[in-house]
Design an enzyme around this catalytic site. Structure first.
Site, short mmCIF file in Angstrom:
data_model
loop_
_atom_site.label_atom_id
_atom_site.label_comp_id
_atom_site.label_asym_id
_atom_site.label_seq_id
_atom_site.Cartn_x
_atom_site.Cartn_y
_atom_site.Cartn_z
N LEU A 78 0.77 -1.33 0.17
CA LEU A 78 -0.03 0.03 0.10
C LEU A 78 0.98 1.41 0.01
O LEU A 78 1.63 1.33 1.11
CB LEU A 78 -0.95 -0.14 1.13
CG LEU A 78 -1.79 -1.20 1.41
CD1 LEU A 78 -2.88 -0.84 2.51
CD2 LEU A 78 -2.40 -1.58 0.11
N ARG B 227 1.64 14.90 6.35
CA ARG B 227 2.40 15.68 7.34
C ARG B 227 3.86 15.80 7.08
O ARG B 227 4.75 16.37 7.74
CB ARG B 227 2.23 14.77 8.63
CG ARG B 227 0.90 15.15 9.28
CD ARG B 227 1.21 14.25 10.63
NE ARG B 227 0.38 12.97 10.57
CZ ARG B 227 0.71 11.89 11.12
NH1 ARG B 227 1.43 12.19 12.36
NH2 ARG B 227 0.30 10.58 11.06
N GLY C 99 -3.98 0.76 16.07
CA GLY C 99 -5.01 -0.54 16.38
C GLY C 99 -4.51 -1.41 17.42
O GLY C 99 -3.59 -1.71 17.46
N GLU D 183 -9.53 -0.47 16.21
CA GLU D 183 -9.00 0.95 15.95
C GLU D 183 -9.11 1.96 17.09
O GLU D 183 -10.01 1.73 17.68
CB GLU D 183 -9.62 1.51 14.75
CG GLU D 183 -9.32 1.04 13.35
CD GLU D 183 -7.58 0.76 13.20
OE1 GLU D 183 -6.98 1.59 13.03
OE2 GLU D 183 -7.18 -0.45 13.42
N ARG E 194 33.55 10.50 -6.80
CA ARG E 194 32.04 10.87 -7.30
C ARG E 194 32.00 9.41 -8.16
O ARG E 194 32.93 8.89 -8.57
CB ARG E 194 32.15 11.93 -7.99
CG ARG E 194 32.20 13.25 -6.84
CD ARG E 194 32.18 14.43 -7.54
NE ARG E 194 31.37 14.83 -8.41
CZ ARG E 194 31.41 15.58 -9.68
NH1 ARG E 194 32.32 16.35 -9.94
NH2 ARG E 194 30.32 15.62 -10.63
N ASN F 202 52.08 8.99 -10.85
CA ASN F 202 51.79 9.82 -9.57
C ASN F 202 51.38 11.23 -9.96
O ASN F 202 52.05 11.81 -11.07
CB ASN F 202 53.39 9.96 -9.20
CG ASN F 202 53.40 10.84 -7.78
OD1 ASN F 202 53.25 10.33 -6.74
ND2 ASN F 202 53.72 12.15 -7.94
N TYR G 192 36.45 20.25 -19.19
CA TYR G 192 35.01 20.74 -19.71
C TYR G 192 35.41 22.20 -20.30
O TYR G 192 36.11 22.85 -19.70
CB TYR G 192 34.25 21.16 -18.57
CG TYR G 192 32.85 21.49 -18.90
CD1 TYR G 192 32.13 20.75 -19.81
CD2 TYR G 192 32.26 22.63 -18.15
CE1 TYR G 192 30.78 21.09 -19.94
CE2 TYR G 192 30.94 23.00 -18.48
CZ TYR G 192 30.21 22.37 -19.39
OH TYR G 192 28.89 22.62 -19.59
N SER H 165 53.64 19.23 -9.77
CA SER H 165 52.70 19.79 -9.13
C SER H 165 52.08 21.01 -9.98
O SER H 165 52.85 21.57 -10.80
CB SER H 165 53.04 20.24 -7.78
OG SER H 165 53.74 19.20 -6.97
C1 UD1 Z 1 -3.45 1.32 10.26
C2 UD1 Z 1 -4.24 0.40 11.02
C3 UD1 Z 1 -3.90 0.08 12.38
C4 UD1 Z 1 -2.57 0.27 12.65
C5 UD1 Z 1 -1.72 1.30 11.97
C6 UD1 Z 1 -0.14 1.01 11.90
C7 UD1 Z 1 -6.53 0.16 9.95
C8 UD1 Z 1 -7.81 0.34 9.68
N1 UD1 Z 1 -5.50 0.69 10.77
O1 UD1 Z 1 -3.88 2.61 10.71
O2 UD1 Z 1 -4.50 -0.81 12.89
O3 UD1 Z 1 -2.06 0.19 13.94
O4 UD1 Z 1 -1.98 1.19 10.52
O5 UD1 Z 1 0.51 2.21 11.27
O6 UD1 Z 1 -5.80 -0.69 8.74
N2 UD1 Z 1 -3.42 3.56 2.80
C9 UD1 Z 1 -3.75 3.60 1.59
N3 UD1 Z 1 -5.14 3.87 1.12
C10 UD1 Z 1 -5.99 4.27 2.02
C11 UD1 Z 1 -5.67 4.13 3.67
C12 UD1 Z 1 -4.38 3.95 3.82
O7 UD1 Z 1 -3.04 3.37 0.50
O8 UD1 Z 1 -7.18 4.70 1.83
C13 UD1 Z 1 -2.27 3.24 3.10
C14 UD1 Z 1 -1.36 4.32 3.73
O9 UD1 Z 1 -0.57 5.03 2.64
C15 UD1 Z 1 -0.43 3.92 4.78
C16 UD1 Z 1 -1.36 2.65 5.27
O10 UD1 Z 1 -2.30 2.28 4.02
O11 UD1 Z 1 0.83 3.16 4.29
C17 UD1 Z 1 -1.77 2.99 6.31
O12 UD1 Z 1 -2.71 3.87 6.21
P1 UD1 Z 1 -3.22 4.79 7.57
O13 UD1 Z 1 -4.23 5.82 7.15
O14 UD1 Z 1 -1.67 5.53 7.93
O15 UD1 Z 1 -3.76 3.74 8.71
P2 UD1 Z 1 -3.75 4.15 10.14
O16 UD1 Z 1 -5.01 4.82 10.63
O17 UD1 Z 1 -2.30 4.84 10.54
#
Ligand code: UD1
Ligand code: CA
Length: 452
Positions: A10, A17, A143, A158, A319, A363, A373, A391
């Site tokens: 995901l 933030r 959660g 949650e 580099r 050396n 360049y 040098s």
């Molecule tokens: C979620 C869990 C919570 C857990 C926490 C850990 C659920 C309902 N809750 O909560 O139990 O303790 O993660 O960090 O699953 N995301 C999507 N699409 C969405 C929503 C979320 O891609 O519609 C992705 C976010 O980018 C993120 C992850 O899913 O990477 C978690 O989503 P977030 O909204 O942070 O969940 P929490 O409320 O933190």
């Protein structure tokens, strides 16, 4: 034979933030995007298929994912309706898959393959759903994992929907989950959004699976491993944890870090045995150091190969394309870019070597510059084996200096120099005996006259 595994990552979160123009999961830890770390984890776990769920308009995330994992399927979650909705964005991949399903979050980059394998091990032992949990120092908004006396997982609540008693639970959900279900889509489609946030919670799957007679299991890992990154501060915390692990790993493999906390490694840094790294050294991506090399303090590397027994720094900068052979010396305030230095070549002080080759045991004197360049194109400087560049020489590329040739100090060399020749570009020295003494006397007289 092992059941096939589909991993869904995901990555649709906007990451408000982070306060960034860049999607959150592309922020880097140890020189690689968080998504890149999670793709590497999926690869380390060894699944069969990989799906990445991105947000609308996140083409940069798609590109990053496909660069690291060309075989991945990328899906777009149109609206952020919750974690279950996000997994369902990969419906097509889930529908065509017979086997296990693993869900990873792209903003949780520190999990190890061993931990995920332990989680999948619970499926082998008959669990229908396995959740990676941790004892939270501050459970806050996580959660909560509600377990029965025998340790089986009963539900995930949650924080916003939890009773006071449930909120007191410190065992929390990392978000990482694995499913062994005949019909995962049937379960995911059954998840509703009647909860405090009005979101489709993936976590509801636990209760639904139990209702169908399946068992839930928890695997507990260290909180550091499941740190989720939502802000720049958390990004820095994740970086610090990653660096600590990587330093320990290289030391365990036989590398001396005199002041480990001041050495920065990248995700792909390779350091051989008996290398000694002094304080304040930065390894950017793409650096390898062969056995027994000495890396002196305050050096900065990226895209460079350092040969066996080489001595680099202090204050050296390597580099991309710097390829240094065995026993090469690169000293203070020397910058090397896209130059191969053969075995035993030396550039010990204050030089810029850009675009070219330096032969074995050549050396390069202090203050030598490869003038590579002309404002439009880059050109090569090729220096033969055993050549001696005096040098403060400017070597104007394109230029070839033959093996064993000498370049007189302070020369501006614009034409090729044959092997074993001397090239010298300076005007004759003009010496005037007694001039300084006469000059001082004259000036003293003038000063006295002006003072009257
Ligand atoms: C979620 C869990 C919570 C857990 C926490 C850990 C659920 C309902 N809750 O909560 O139990 O303790 O993660 O960090 O699953 N995301 C999507 N699409 C969405 C929503 C979320 O891609 O519609 C992705 C976010 O980018 C993120 C992850 O899913 O990477 C978690 O989503 P977030 O909204 O942070 O969940 P929490 O409320 O933190
Ligand atoms: Ca979160």
């Amino acid at each position: 034979m092992a059941r096939p595994l589909l991993t869904v990552i995901l990555a649709a979160g906007k990451g408000t933030r982070m306060r960034s123009a860049l999607p959150k999961v592309l922020h880097r830890i140890a020189g690689r995007s968080m998504l890149g770390h999670v793709l590497a984890l999926a690869n380390g776990v060894g699944g069969d298929k990989l799906a990445v769920v991105v947000g609308p308009g996140m083409d940069v995330v798609r590109t990053d994912a496909l660069a690291a994992a060309p075989g991945a399927d990328v899906f777009v979650q149109e609206n952020q309706l919750g974690t279950a909705d996000a997994v369902l964005a990969a419906r097509e991949a889930i529908a065509s898959q017979r086997g296990d399903l693993l869900v990873l979050f792209a903003d949780t980059p520190l999990i190890t393959a061993a931990t995920v394998k332990a989680l999948l091990g619970e499926l082998d032992r008959g669990a229908s759903i396995a959740v990676l949990g941790f004892e939270a120092r501050d459970p806050g908004a996580y959660g909560r994992l509600l377990t029965a006396e025998d340790g089986t997982l009963v539900a995930i609540r949650e924080a916003k929907d939890a009773t006071e008693a449930e909120r007191a639970v410190r065992l929390c959900n990392s978000g990482v989950m694995a499913f062994r279900l005949d019909e995962p889509l049937a379960v995911l489609d059954e998840i509703g959004n009647a909860n405090a946030k009005g979101e489709y919670y993936l976590t509801d799957a636990v209760e639904l699976v139990r209702k169908r007679g399946g068992r839930g299991a928890v695997v507990v890992c260290d909180e550091d491993e499941v740190l989720g990154v939502n802000s720049r501060r958390e990004l820095a915390t994740a970086e610090a944890i990653w660096q600590r692990r990587a330093r320990n790993k290289v030391m365990d493999e036989g590398v001396t870090l005199i002041a480990p906390d001041t050495v920065w490694l990248s995700f792909d840094t390779v350091i051989g045995r008996d290398v000694v790294v002094e304080p304040n050294v930065f390894f950017g991506p793409g650096v390898s150091v062969a056995e027994g090399a000495e890396i002196k303090a305050n050096s900065y590397f990226e895209g460079a190969r350092i040969g066996e027994g080489a001595r680099i720094g202090p204050f050296a900068r390597l580099r991309p394309g710097a390829v240094l052979g065995r026993d090469v010396h690169v000293g203070n305030f020397v910058e090397v870019k896209n130059v191969a230095m053969a075995d035993g070549a030396k550039a010990n002080h204050l030089s810029y070597l850009g675009d070219g080759t330096v032969g074995a045991k050549a050396n390069i004197g202090a203050g030598t510059i490869f003038c590579n360049y002309d404002g439009f194109f880059k050109h090569k400087t090729e220096i033969g084996a055993g050549a001696f560049v005096g040098s403060n020489s400017s070597l104007v590329a394109p230029l070839k200096i033959g093996a064993g040739a000498y370049i007189g100090s302070g020369s501006v060399i614009t034409k090729d120099v044959a092997a074993d020749a001397l090239a010298l570009e300076r005007s004759d020295q003009d010496v005037r005996p007694g001039w300084a003494e006469k000059f001082r006397t004259m000036m003293a007289r003038r000063k006295a006259a002006a003072g009257k």
